[in-house]
Design a protein around this motif. Structure first.
Motif, PDB file in Angstrom:
ATOM      1  N   ILE A  22       0.858  -1.192   0.000  1.00 22.66           N
ATOM      2  CA  ILE A  22       0.000   0.000   0.000  1.00 22.66           C
ATOM      3  C   ILE A  22       0.890   1.236   0.000  1.00 22.66           C
ATOM      4  CG2 ILE A  22      -1.851   1.232   1.187  1.00 22.66           C
ATOM      5  CD1 ILE A  22      -2.736  -1.320   2.442  1.00 22.66           C
ATOM      6  N   TYR A  23       1.938   1.186   0.815  1.00 22.96           N
ATOM      7  CA  TYR A  23       2.874   2.304   0.873  1.00 22.96           C
ATOM      8  C   TYR A  23       3.482   2.566  -0.498  1.00 22.96           C
ATOM      9  CZ  TYR A  23       7.380   4.560   1.462  1.00 22.96           C
ATOM     10  OH  TYR A  23       8.458   5.369   1.314  1.00 22.96           O
ATOM     11  N   SER A  24       3.934   1.496  -1.184  1.00 22.07           N
ATOM     12  CA  SER A  24       4.641   1.754  -2.438  1.00 22.07           C
ATOM     13  C   SER A  24       3.691   2.298  -3.503  1.00 22.07           C
ATOM     14  CB  SER A  24       5.415   0.527  -2.921  1.00 22.07           C
ATOM     15  OG  SER A  24       4.535  -0.489  -3.250  1.00 22.07           O
ATOM     16  N   SER A  25       2.400   1.912  -3.437  1.00 21.94           N
ATOM     17  CA  SER A  25       1.487   2.493  -4.434  1.00 21.94           C
ATOM     18  C   SER A  25       1.159   3.950  -4.089  1.00 21.94           C
ATOM     19  CB  SER A  25       0.215   1.663  -4.557  1.00 21.94           C
ATOM     20  OG  SER A  25      -0.621   1.866  -3.458  1.00 21.94           O
ATOM     21  N   LEU A  26       1.114   4.294  -2.790  1.00 21.99           N
ATOM     22  CA  LEU A  26       0.849   5.681  -2.397  1.00 21.99           C
ATOM     23  C   LEU A  26       2.041   6.580  -2.725  1.00 21.99           C
ATOM     24  CD1 LEU A  26      -0.867   5.237   1.074  1.00 21.99           C
ATOM     25  CD2 LEU A  26      -1.937   5.986  -1.044  1.00 21.99           C
ATOM     26  N   GLU A  27       3.236   6.013  -2.564  1.00 23.62           N
ATOM     27  CA  GLU A  27       4.477   6.737  -2.847  1.00 23.62           C
ATOM     28  C   GLU A  27       4.509   7.258  -4.276  1.00 23.62           C
ATOM     29  OE1 GLU A  27       8.732   6.690  -1.934  1.00 23.62           O
ATOM     30  OE2 GLU A  27       7.219   8.209  -1.667  1.00 23.62           O
ATOM     31  N   ARG A  28       4.059   6.396  -5.190  1.00 27.71           N
ATOM     32  CA  ARG A  28       4.132   6.726  -6.614  1.00 27.71           C
ATOM     33  C   ARG A  28       2.977   7.601  -7.074  1.00 27.71           C
ATOM     34  NH1 ARG A  28       5.498   1.102  -7.427  1.00 27.71           N
ATOM     35  NH2 ARG A  28       3.302   0.753  -7.741  1.00 27.71           N
ATOM     36  N   MET A  29       2.017   7.848  -6.175  1.00 27.16           N
ATOM     37  CA  MET A  29       0.792   8.509  -6.600  1.00 27.16           C
ATOM     38  C   MET A  29       1.044   9.959  -7.014  1.00 27.16           C
ATOM     39  SD  MET A  29      -2.583   9.004  -4.382  1.00 27.16           S
ATOM     40  CE  MET A  29      -2.728   7.264  -4.136  1.00 27.16           C
ATOM     41  N   ASP A  30       0.313  10.388  -8.044  1.00 29.70           N
ATOM     42  CA  ASP A  30       0.416  11.766  -8.503  1.00 29.70           C
ATOM     43  C   ASP A  30      -0.523  12.625  -7.652  1.00 29.70           C
ATOM     44  OD1 ASP A  30       0.515  14.112  -9.786  1.00 29.70           O
ATOM     45  OD2 ASP A  30       0.065  13.328 -11.784  1.00 29.70           O
ATOM     46  N   THR A  31       0.058  13.460  -6.784  1.00 34.12           N
ATOM     47  CA  THR A  31      -0.788  14.178  -5.827  1.00 34.12           C
ATOM     48  C   THR A  31      -1.625  15.274  -6.479  1.00 34.12           C
ATOM     49  OG1 THR A  31       1.057  15.635  -5.364  1.00 34.12           O
ATOM     50  CG2 THR A  31       0.716  13.797  -3.855  1.00 34.12           C
ATOM     51  N   SER A  32      -1.325  15.599  -7.745  1.00 37.44           N
ATOM     52  CA  SER A  32      -2.101  16.670  -8.371  1.00 37.44           C
ATOM     53  C   SER A  32      -3.575  16.276  -8.530  1.00 37.44           C
ATOM     54  CB  SER A  32      -1.499  17.046  -9.719  1.00 37.44           C
ATOM     55  OG  SER A  32      -1.393  15.911 -10.527  1.00 37.44           O
ATOM     56  N   TYR A  33      -3.852  14.975  -8.607  1.00 41.78           N
ATOM     57  CA  TYR A  33      -5.248  14.533  -8.663  1.00 41.78           C
ATOM     58  C   TYR A  33      -5.982  14.958  -7.390  1.00 41.78           C
ATOM     59  CZ  TYR A  33      -4.328  11.475 -12.631  1.00 41.78           C
ATOM     60  OH  TYR A  33      -3.999  10.989 -13.854  1.00 41.78           O
ATOM     61  N   LEU A  34      -5.291  14.820  -6.264  1.00 45.39           N
ATOM     62  CA  LEU A  34      -5.924  15.161  -4.984  1.00 45.39           C
ATOM     63  C   LEU A  34      -6.166  16.662  -4.925  1.00 45.39           C
ATOM     64  CD1 LEU A  34      -3.760  12.993  -2.574  1.00 45.39           C
ATOM     65  CD2 LEU A  34      -5.963  12.440  -3.558  1.00 45.39           C
ATOM     66  N   GLU A  35      -5.162  17.418  -5.370  1.00 45.53           N
ATOM     67  CA  GLU A  35      -5.318  18.874  -5.367  1.00 45.53           C
ATOM     68  C   GLU A  35      -6.470  19.293  -6.278  1.00 45.53           C
ATOM     69  OE1 GLU A  35      -1.399  20.377  -6.244  1.00 45.53           O
ATOM     70  OE2 GLU A  35      -0.717  19.521  -4.345  1.00 45.53           O
ATOM     71  N   ALA A  36      -6.542  18.663  -7.466  1.00 47.20           N
ATOM     72  CA  ALA A  36      -7.625  18.982  -8.397  1.00 47.20           C
ATOM     73  C   ALA A  36      -8.972  18.707  -7.744  1.00 47.20           C
ATOM     74  CB  ALA A  36      -7.473  18.157  -9.668  1.00 47.20           C
ATOM     75  N   SER A  37      -9.060  17.579  -7.062  1.00 47.61           N
ATOM     76  CA  SER A  37     -10.319  17.210  -6.420  1.00 47.61           C
ATOM     77  C   SER A  37     -10.727  18.243  -5.381  1.00 47.61           C
ATOM     78  CB  SER A  37     -10.165  15.832  -5.782  1.00 47.61           C
ATOM     79  OG  SER A  37     -11.125  15.649  -4.788  1.00 47.61           O
ATOM     80  N   MET A  38      -9.747  18.695  -4.588  1.00 48.41           N
ATOM     81  CA  MET A  38     -10.050  19.686  -3.558  1.00 48.41           C
ATOM     82  C   MET A  38     -10.426  21.027  -4.209  1.00 48.41           C
ATOM     83  SD  MET A  38      -9.352  18.153  -0.557  1.00 48.41           S
ATOM     84  CE  MET A  38      -8.811  19.314   0.664  1.00 48.41           C
ATOM     85  N   ASP A  39      -9.706  21.389  -5.267  1.00 46.05           N
ATOM     86  CA  ASP A  39      -9.994  22.655  -5.950  1.00 46.05           C
ATOM     87  C   ASP A  39     -11.398  22.665  -6.528  1.00 46.05           C
ATOM     88  OD1 ASP A  39      -7.621  23.700  -5.354  1.00 46.05           O
ATOM     89  OD2 ASP A  39      -6.669  23.359  -7.296  1.00 46.05           O
ATOM     90  N   LEU A  54     -12.849  14.087   3.098  1.00 42.55           N
ATOM     91  CA  LEU A  54     -13.321  12.700   3.136  1.00 42.55           C
ATOM     92  C   LEU A  54     -13.675  12.209   1.742  1.00 42.55           C
ATOM     93  CD1 LEU A  54     -15.602  12.153   6.225  1.00 42.55           C
ATOM     94  CD2 LEU A  54     -13.443  11.056   5.657  1.00 42.55           C
ATOM     95  N   GLN A  55     -14.362  13.104   0.997  1.00 38.46           N
ATOM     96  CA  GLN A  55     -14.762  12.730  -0.359  1.00 38.46           C
ATOM     97  C   GLN A  55     -13.528  12.469  -1.214  1.00 38.46           C
ATOM     98  OE1 GLN A  55     -17.395  15.664  -1.931  1.00 38.46           O
ATOM     99  NE2 GLN A  55     -18.437  14.191  -3.247  1.00 38.46           N
ATOM    100  N   THR A  56     -12.525  13.334  -1.074  1.00 29.57           N
ATOM    101  CA  THR A  56     -11.284  13.150  -1.821  1.00 29.57           C
ATOM    102  C   THR A  56     -10.628  11.830  -1.443  1.00 29.57           C
ATOM    103  OG1 THR A  56     -10.987  15.522  -1.775  1.00 29.57           O
ATOM    104  CG2 THR A  56      -9.074  14.212  -2.380  1.00 29.57           C
ATOM    105  N   PHE A  57     -10.663  11.534  -0.157  1.00 34.44           N
ATOM    106  CA  PHE A  57     -10.031  10.303   0.325  1.00 34.44           C
ATOM    107  C   PHE A  57     -10.686   9.081  -0.310  1.00 34.44           C
ATOM    108  CE2 PHE A  57      -9.662   6.792   3.302  1.00 34.44           C
ATOM    109  CZ  PHE A  57      -8.310   6.799   3.576  1.00 34.44           C
ATOM    110  N   PHE A  58     -12.031   9.023  -0.225  1.00 38.78           N
ATOM    111  CA  PHE A  58     -12.697   7.805  -0.668  1.00 38.78           C
ATOM    112  C   PHE A  58     -12.892   7.728  -2.177  1.00 38.78           C
ATOM    113  CE2 PHE A  58     -13.998   7.552   3.815  1.00 38.78           C
ATOM    114  CZ  PHE A  58     -13.575   6.265   4.056  1.00 38.78           C
ATOM    115  N   ARG A  59     -13.013   8.882  -2.841  1.00 38.74           N
ATOM    116  CA  ARG A  59     -13.315   8.806  -4.264  1.00 38.74           C
ATOM    117  C   ARG A  59     -12.091   8.998  -5.144  1.00 38.74           C
ATOM    118  NH1 ARG A  59     -18.836  11.695  -5.530  1.00 38.74           N
ATOM    119  NH2 ARG A  59     -18.211  10.979  -7.586  1.00 38.74           N
ATOM    120  N   ILE A  60     -10.999   9.536  -4.613  1.00 39.88           N
ATOM    121  CA  ILE A  60      -9.798   9.731  -5.433  1.00 39.88           C
ATOM    122  C   ILE A  60      -8.647   8.876  -4.914  1.00 39.88           C
ATOM    123  CG2 ILE A  60      -8.207  11.401  -6.427  1.00 39.88           C
ATOM    124  CD1 ILE A  60     -11.032  12.041  -7.191  1.00 39.88           C
TER     125      ILE A  60
END
Lengths: 308, 286
Positions: free
Chosen positions: A191-208, A214-220
């Motif tokens: 789980i760690y290695s897949s999170l490490e490689r994750m592109d965080t811009s998706y999370l930022e886009a979701s928040m923007d 919570l929604q960002t956590f579960f849906r992105i």
């Protein structure tokens, strides 16, 4: 890469040792239990392969089905707990400061390098009715009770009249706890290695775009980490199905899993054909799970290539 | 006003700063406590001055159980067996693993995917299947740790079993290392008149060294850790440390077991420390 035809001598000298080893000490033994699983006991130590299906038919007896069902749900529950706990732990490590990452990872992985038997034995000391865990829970109970008395709810008896020690040893709960204990570090790693490689811009886009944390956590985040979570599921679930030590030591013979019954066919009951059939059963389940995983991967990459 | 806005913006948590969240931090903390408390209690109670039920009540500090463990001949024999098996299994695993890794990295050959699957099979197969199949194999071949065999030949079947599950892991680690090898160096050496063997010895092996050490440490720990496969393949006279501890635990729980376990935990810690040193050094070289 060279073709094997270009340098046949080098190819053979690199290839023969490992191929021979695997055929002799891995495939041949598996072939033997495969033959035995279709065999019958003709005397105490002699087994004849008669291609009978009796040993496989015996798997469908009610008591073996109960055993398989228990193995399945204990392994499944332990795996789900590992992932539910492992995801936040992996998240903390993956988003920690760069210098802290390696240390936090080491902190989690270090117990994993300790001998499996010793870790199970160490739990044995903790889980007894007079063990450390019950001592701690009793202490918590008294504190909570004092608090209830303090706020004037002492007479309601919300927590019972006195602390009753939990029985962990010899119960399925204790076995689940034991499996979680030995496999948690292993579940965290993928789980760690897949999170490490994750592109965080998706999370930022979701928040923007107005999604909450919570929604960002579960849906992105969770969907993006899904390959790692699936790997964690497999590498926890497959060994958990074959767990022998945890049910043997913490289950106290009252919470048998498949491996315990297999072991008894070889050391004690002397029913090698049935033991072989049961252990091959575990192997087939492993193959089915790995094949499902491969299908899921193939489907995913097809979907992704279509999306592009 | 403007200042206020900037401040609020700064305070608003960015996504992916999960390690700053107290809820997640406390899960991490609880998981760590959960992982460490049993081991710490085990180590503490190895110093407990109590003979029976020694793991329930603290009765004062003593080191006599270490003394007892070190003078327990069966236990020390088992410990020696475990180390012997681990050393031999590691050496053979690294050699076999190197060959396998080079084979997979260097050659195209028919049925290659099948061979790759075969090599990774011992990694994924449930341990008990492997234990059972090897036990039957050795029984059929009549290779059951004979008492008459001279040490360490009585351990041969356990060593074979350990190599079988260790070397695929070693091959995996070494193959990863091989991927960073620049084949132009090999070609240059061959052009300058080196033989195939010289290329292997003077160019490929030095590059592989960190991978070999990592593979060796992995094999060694796997071998030390194994219980199931050894349990099935060992005879009554070829007991290893985990198998011995297992039979002691089944008999009764004493501080002596805690003391012996603590020694093994320390050994593992030292090994992990070395593994990290090696890894860091090779990172620095890069």
């Amino acid at each position: 890469m060279d073709s094997y035809k270009q340098k046949p001598l080098a190819f053979l000298s690199f290839g023969i040792p490992s191929i021979a080893w695997l055929l002799l000490f891995f495939m041949l033994p598996l072939a033997i239990i495969f033959m035995y699983s279709f065999g019958e006991n003709v005397s105490v130590v002699e087994v004849k392969t008669t291609w009978t299906l009796d040993n496989y038919a015996r798997i469908f007896q009610p008591e073996i089905m109960t055993l398989l069902w228990r193995t399945l749900w204990i392994a499944l529950l332990a795996t789900v707990i590992c992932i539910v706990v492992g995801l936040p732990v992996a998240l903390v490590i993956a988003t920690a400061a760069p210098w802290a990452k390696a240390w936090l990872l080491l902190l989690i992985m270090l117990p994993f390098w300790t001998n499996l038997l010793i870790r199970t034995y160490s739990l044995l000391n903790i889980l007894g009715t007079r063990g450390r865990l019950n001592e701690f829970l009793g202490w918590l109970w008294h504190k909570a009770n004092d608090f209830l008395v303090f706020i004037g709810a002492g007479d309601l008896g919300l927590l019972g009249t006195k602390f009753v020690a939990f029985k962990f040893l010899g119960t399925p709960g204790g076995v689940v706890l034991g499996i979680v204990y030995v496999s948690l570090p292993f579940a965290i790693l993928p789980i760690y290695s897949s999170l490490e490689r994750m592109d965080t811009s998706y999370l930022e886009a979701s928040m923007d775009l107005g999604a909450g944390q919570l929604q960002t956590f579960f849906r992105i985040l969770v969907p993006l980490a899904l390959p790692g979570i699936l790997t964690a599921f497999l590498i926890t679930f497959i060994p958990a199905l074959g767990q022998f030590l945890t049910p043997e030591l913490l289950g106290r013979g009252q919470v048998d899993m498949v491996a315990n019954v297999i072991q008894r066919q070889f050391k004690g009951a002397n029913d090698w054909p049935f033991g072989s059939a049961l252990s091959l059963m575990l192997l087939y389940i492993t193959f089915i799970l790995l094949a499902l995983r491969a299908f899921a991967d193939a489907a995913r990459s097809r979907r992704e290539s279509r999306a592009l | 006003m403007a200042m206020d806005k900037v401040k609020r913006h700064r305070n608003k948590r960015k996504p992916f700063e999960y390690s700053r969240k107290w809820s997640l931090r406390s899960v991490f903390l609880m998981a760590t406590v959960f992982l460490y408390v049993p081991i710490v209690v085990l180590i503490l109670f190895s110093f407990n001055n109590s003979r029976r039920g020694g793991n329930v009540i603290w009765k004062g500090f003593t080191t006599k159980y270490y003394d007892k463990a070190f003078h327990n001949e069966d236990l020390m024999l088992a410990f020696g067996n475990t180390l012997t098996i681990a050393v031999i299994a590691t050496i053979v695993s690294v050699i076999l693993g190197t060959f396998t890794a080079i084979l997979l990295w260097r050659f195209r050959f028919p049925l290659k995917p099948l061979f790759e699957g075969l090599v990774s099979l011992p990694i994924v197969i449930p341990e008990i299947c492997m234990g059972v199949s090897l036990a039957l194999f050795f029984t059929k071949m009549g290779w059951l740790g004979n008492t008459s065999d001279v040490w360490p030949f009585n351990l041969v079947n356990i060593i074979i079993a350990h190599i079988t599950f260790c070397f695929p892991f070693a091959a995996m680690v070494i193959r990863t290392r091989l991927q960073s090898f620049n084949r132009e160096m090999e070609e240059a050496a061959l052009d300058l008149g080196a033989t195939e063997f010289q290329v292997f010895k003077d160019i490929l092996l030095p590059h592989l060294k960190p991978g070999l050490v990592a593979g060796a440490l992995l094999s060694f720990t796997l071998s030390l850790d194994d219980f199931i496969v050894t349990f099935f393949t060992s005879g009554p006279n070829t007991v290893t440390f985990p198998v011995k501890i297992y039979s002691m635990v089944r008999f009764s729980v004493t501080p002596e077991i805690n003391a012996a376990s603590t020694v093994l935990i320390l050994l593992t810690l030292v090994l992990t420390f070395f593994a990290l040193r090696v890894q860091r050094n090779s990172d620095v070289v890069e």
